[in-house]
Scaffold this active site. Structure first.
Site, PDB file in Angstrom:
ATOM      1  N   THR A 163      27.923  39.025  65.770  1.00 40.21           N
ATOM      2  CA  THR A 163      29.298  39.419  66.075  1.00 40.21           C
ATOM      3  C   THR A 163      30.169  38.184  66.293  1.00 40.21           C
ATOM      4  O   THR A 163      29.705  37.173  66.801  1.00 40.21           O
ATOM      5  CB  THR A 163      29.296  40.273  67.357  1.00 40.21           C
ATOM      6  OG1 THR A 163      28.598  41.479  67.092  1.00 40.21           O
ATOM      7  CG2 THR A 163      30.702  40.594  67.820  1.00 40.21           C
TER       8      THR A 163
ATOM      9  N   THR B 281      28.865  39.609  72.632  1.00 42.98           N
ATOM     10  CA  THR B 281      27.969  39.697  71.488  1.00 42.98           C
ATOM     11  C   THR B 281      26.567  39.988  71.994  1.00 42.98           C
ATOM     12  O   THR B 281      26.143  39.427  73.004  1.00 42.98           O
ATOM     13  CB  THR B 281      27.977  38.395  70.658  1.00 42.98           C
ATOM     14  OG1 THR B 281      26.954  38.470  69.653  1.00 42.98           O
ATOM     15  CG2 THR B 281      27.719  37.166  71.526  1.00 42.98           C
TER      16      THR B 281
END
Length: 354
Positions: free
Chosen positions: A216, A268
Site C-alpha cells: 500500500t 499499511t
C-alpha cells in the site's frame, strides 16, 4: 504476540531524523510510505534497493513541489500518491496485485484535517488514479465512499482518466498471484485480455517478501497554512476473494486527518486488524491526549496488531514532525520539509537519509 522489541529501533529512526530541539518548526512538512513487510537487506538486490529509493524520491519531489509553492496539503498528498500509483514497484494503481479471479481491484481514500471532509473508493477497475477518484467523491458528490462499477462510472462522469484494465497488469504481480493460488489449491485464471505475454515483462523481479499483504502507498502533509491531510491507495491482498475490501478506504482505519486532534495518518499492513482497532483514528486520539506522533503510532500498531498480522503507519503532527511506526522489519518511506531535504529509508533499523 509481543512486538516490544521493535519499538526502540522505530523510535531511534525518527529521533535520528528529527531536527534539533532548538530548530524552528518547518513551515511545511511531508512524508510518504510505499508499504511495510518482511523487507531485509538480503532480500533486495542492489538494483531493487536503488529502484525503490529513486521511486520514493520521485514521489517526495512531487509532493514537496506543491508545498514549496504554497500549495495545499491535500494537493501534495494526491500528487505524490499518483506518482506511486503509476509506478509498478508499488501495490497501487499500475503495480496492483491481482484478485483470485485475475482482476486488479483498487481502493483509495483521502481526508482533509481542517474540516474532516473525506472521500473513498473501493473495487475500481478502470480509473487510472484511484486517489483522484477518492478526492472527487469528497469534493464532487454528497457521499464519502463509492464502490465497484458505480465508483468507476462516477469517476468517468467527472472527467477522470479511464483505462483498459490491462493497463494495471504487471508480470511481477501475476506471477505472485499464481504462486498464491497454488499454495491455496485454487484454480489459476486465464491471463487478462490485453495483457502482454510473459516474455514482454520489463518490471523488476519480485523480491522475496510477502507481497500478498503489503505494498500500500500513502502520504501525510502539513502545508504552510497549517492544514493537515492524509491519503492512501492500494491494490489490496493478492488472491483476495468475494470483493474483499481492507482498511485503506475505511476512514479512521487506514486513513485519517484532523487538525483538531493535530495529526494525519496513513497505514499499511493487515487491513482486517486495522479496521477492527480503528487504528488511524485512535492514533489521532492519543495525540490529542498528549502523546507524540511516534509514541502514539507505535503504541497503536502494537495494540492493534497484537490481534494478529503486522504492518506500519506514518504520522504527521501540527508541528511538522513526521513519525514512522512499524511492527515489520522494513517499510518503504521518506520525508521532506521546508527545513530539511528529501530523505528515504527502507529497512527498519535505517535512518532516513538523502
Amino acid at each position: 504476540m509481543s512486538l516490544a522489541h521493535l519499538v526502540p529501533a522505530a523510535v531511534a529512526l525518527v529521533l535520528s531524523a528529527a531536527p534539533a530541539m532548538a530548530q524552528e518548526a518547518p513551515r511545511w512538512s511531508f512524508a510518504i510510505h510505499g508499504g511495510a513487510g518482511v523487507i531485509e537487506r538480503e532480500s533486495l538486490t542492489a538494483e531493487q534497493d536503488a529502484a525503490y529509493r529513486a521511486a520514493l524520491k520521485q514521489a517526495l519531489d512531487a509532493g514537496s513541489a506543491v508545498l514549496a509553492s504554497g500549495g495545499a496539503a491535500l494537493d501534495a498528498v494526491q500528487a505524490a500518491i499518483q506518482v506511486m500509483e503509476d509506478d509498478p514497484l508499488f501495490n497501487a494503481g499500475r503495480g496492483a496485485v491481482f484478485t483470485a479471479a485475475g482482476r486488479n481491484e483498487l481502493d483509495a481514500a483521502v481526508m482533509n484535517g481542517t474540516d474532516l471532509t473525506a472521500g473513498a473508493v473501493a473495487g475500481l477497475t478502470t480509473t487510472r488514479h484511484p486517489i483522484a477518484a477518492a478526492r472527487a467523491v469528497m469534493e464532487r458528490s454528497p457521499h464519502v465512499m463509492l464502490i465497484g462499477q458505480g465508483a468507476d462510472s462516477f469517476a468517468a462522469s467527472v472527467g477522470l482518466e479511464q483505462v483498459d484494465p490491462s493497463f494495471f497488469f504487471t508480470e511481477r504481480r501475476w506471477q505472485g498471484l499464481e504462486r498464491a493460488l497454488r499454495q491455496q489449491n485454487l484454480p489459476i485464471p486465464e491471463r487478462p485480455a490485453g495483457a502482454p505475454g510473459p516474455q514482454a515483462a520489463n518490471d523488476l523481479p519480485a523480491p522475496p517478501l510477502n507481497e500478498r499483504k503489503f505494498g500500500t502507498v500513502g502520504a501525510v502533509a502539513l502545508d504552510a497554512q497549517g492544514r493537515l491531510a492524509a491519503g492512501t491507495s492500494t491494490g489490496g491482498m493478492t488472491a483476495k476473494r468475494w470483493g474483499r475490501v481492507g482498511d485503506v478506504p475505511v476512514i479512521g482505519a487506514g486513513t485519517y486527518a484532523s487538525n483538531r486532534d493535530g495529526c494525519a495518518v496513513s497505514a499499511t499492513g493487515d487491513g482486517e486488524y486495522y479496521i477492527r482497532a480503528s487504528v488511524a483514528r485512535d492514533i489521532c486520539s492519543r495525540i490529542h491526549a498528549g502523546a507524540s506522533g511516534q509514541i502514539a503510532g507505535q503504541a497503536e500498531v502494537d495494540d492493534a496488531l497484537s490481534l494478529g498480522g503486522s504492518g506500519g503507519v506514518i504520522v504527521m503532527d501540527l508541528q511538522g514532525q513526521p513519525a514512522f511506526a512499524m511492527t515489520t522489519s522494513g517499510m518503504y518511506r521518506g520525508a521532506v520539509s521546508s527545513s530539511e531535504p528529501a530523505r528515504v529509508a527502507i529497512y527498519g533499523d535505517e535512518v532516513l537519509r538523502p
